[in-house]
Write a protein that holds these residues in place. Structure first.
Motif, short mmCIF file in Angstrom:
data_model
loop_
_atom_site.label_atom_id
_atom_site.label_comp_id
_atom_site.label_asym_id
_atom_site.label_seq_id
_atom_site.Cartn_x
_atom_site.Cartn_y
_atom_site.Cartn_z
N GLN A 54 25.23 2.88 -22.91
CA GLN A 54 25.59 3.41 -22.96
C GLN A 54 25.43 4.69 -22.82
N GLU A 55 24.21 4.44 -22.30
CA GLU A 55 23.16 6.04 -22.03
C GLU A 55 22.32 5.79 -22.11
N ASP A 56 21.73 4.86 -21.46
CA ASP A 56 19.91 4.49 -20.71
C ASP A 56 20.46 3.40 -19.74
N LEU A 57 19.45 3.27 -19.01
CA LEU A 57 18.99 1.99 -18.04
C LEU A 57 17.66 0.84 -19.00
N VAL A 58 18.42 -0.25 -18.64
CA VAL A 58 16.81 -1.03 -19.66
C VAL A 58 16.86 -2.24 -18.54
N LYS A 85 18.49 -3.41 -29.59
CA LYS A 85 19.73 -3.53 -30.78
C LYS A 85 20.74 -3.08 -29.56
N ALA A 86 20.98 -1.74 -28.46
CA ALA A 86 21.53 -2.05 -28.04
C ALA A 86 22.83 -2.93 -26.87
N ASP A 87 23.92 -2.45 -26.97
CA ASP A 87 24.66 -3.89 -25.74
C ASP A 87 24.67 -3.05 -24.94
N PRO A 88 24.74 -4.44 -24.03
CA PRO A 88 24.64 -3.63 -22.62
C PRO A 88 26.09 -3.49 -22.46
N GLU A 136 36.28 6.46 -21.27
CA GLU A 136 37.20 6.41 -22.20
C GLU A 136 36.59 5.52 -22.67
N SER A 137 35.64 4.59 -21.85
CA SER A 137 34.26 3.94 -22.39
C SER A 137 33.18 3.79 -23.92
N GLY A 138 33.14 5.27 -23.03
CA GLY A 138 31.67 5.66 -23.97
C GLY A 138 30.56 6.13 -23.18
N GLN A 139 30.28 5.48 -21.66
CA GLN A 139 29.67 5.51 -21.04
C GLN A 139 29.50 6.43 -20.36
N SER A 140 28.12 6.72 -20.24
CA SER A 140 27.39 8.46 -19.82
C SER A 140 26.77 8.14 -18.43
N ILE A 141 26.17 6.91 -18.32
CA ILE A 141 25.48 6.81 -17.06
C ILE A 141 26.30 5.67 -16.35
N HIS A 142 26.35 5.42 -15.21
CA HIS A 142 26.62 4.46 -14.77
C HIS A 142 25.87 4.35 -13.37
N ALA A 143 25.53 3.29 -12.71
CA ALA A 143 24.55 2.48 -11.79
C ALA A 143 25.16 1.48 -10.63
N GLU A 144 24.62 1.52 -9.32
CA GLU A 144 25.06 0.56 -8.78
C GLU A 144 23.11 0.48 -7.91
N VAL A 145 22.80 -1.08 -7.79
CA VAL A 145 21.91 -1.65 -6.92
C VAL A 145 22.21 -1.11 -5.10
N LEU A 146 21.70 -0.65 -4.77
CA LEU A 146 21.87 -0.86 -3.04
C LEU A 146 21.13 -1.28 -2.12
N THR A 147 20.24 -1.69 -3.05
CA THR A 147 18.99 -2.77 -2.19
C THR A 147 18.05 -3.85 -2.86
#
Length: 202
Positions: free
Chosen positions: A193-197, A172-175, A38-49
């Motif tokens: 929404q579609e990338d990691l920086v 330019k993209a919103d975090p 619903e948020s339009g987010q197509s990528i998700h991440a979590e830090v393991l270490t």
């Protein structure tokens, strides 16, 4: 050649059927659970270490790769300009709606559907499946504020610590999410929404 009444009726019926098929396909695709959340987010991440001088950061990322949903464990190589090195990867049947970590960070919970949660090990073996949201899920993301006219992301902490500003100049993209990649909070992973920086703490 003049069209008879019967041929005219048949033509309109065929056109109507074509319109119904196209409309039905559109409705089906928009209701499909394969769409972006619903948020339009197509990528998700979590830090393991979190990384330090002796250890590289390790992250779990759920994303689309050539129209295929995948879950990937990356090691960010400090000695090679934080190159994203794939440690493990697995293809999924559906797009990921949400991911989280177990309390001791030795497993990754992935939500594929409203009533489908899968627990993966850190080497991406399936450990468990549940229909309800697990009771103990944590996240490495931190609360933050971002104003478009400012070239920084202000990160606050749940603990009583001084906020940190991340350099967001040239972006330019919103975090959507921010995660600390280092124990000293100098390096951060910013999820778009579609990338990691990667971003530096100031």
């Amino acid at each position: 050649m003049k069209e008879s009444k019967r041929e005219k009726t048949l033509r309109f019926v065929l056109i109507g059927l074509c319109v119904l098929v196209v409309f039905g396909g559109f409705v089906y695709s928009s209701d499909s659970p394969e769409r972006v959340d619903e948020s339009g987010q197509s990528i998700h991440a979590e830090v393991l270490t979190a990384g330090n001088r002796e250890q590289n950061p390790v992250i779990a990322v759920a994303k689309m790769a050539q129209d295929q949903p995948v879950l990937i464990i990356y090691e960010l190589d400090r000695s090679n300009q934080y190159y994203f090195k794939v440690l493990h990867s697995v293809s999924l049947q559906k797009r990921v709606k949400k991911i989280g970590l177990t309390k001791d960070k030795d497993g990754i919970w992935v939500q594929l559907d409203k009533k489908q949660w899968v627990l993966f090990s850190n080497s991406l073996e399936v450990l468990q499946e549940k229909k309800d949201a697990p009771s103990s899920v944590i996240s490495s993301k931190q609360p933050f504020k971002h104003e478009e006219h400012k070239h920084v992301i202000d990160v606050s902490f749940k603990e009583d610590k001084k906020p940190i500003s991340l350099d967001w100049s040239g972006q330019k993209a919103d975090p959507v999410e921010v995660h600390s990649l280092s124990a000293d909070k100098s390096l951060w992973l910013v999820v778009l929404q579609e990338d990691l920086v990667l971003a530096q703490g100031q």
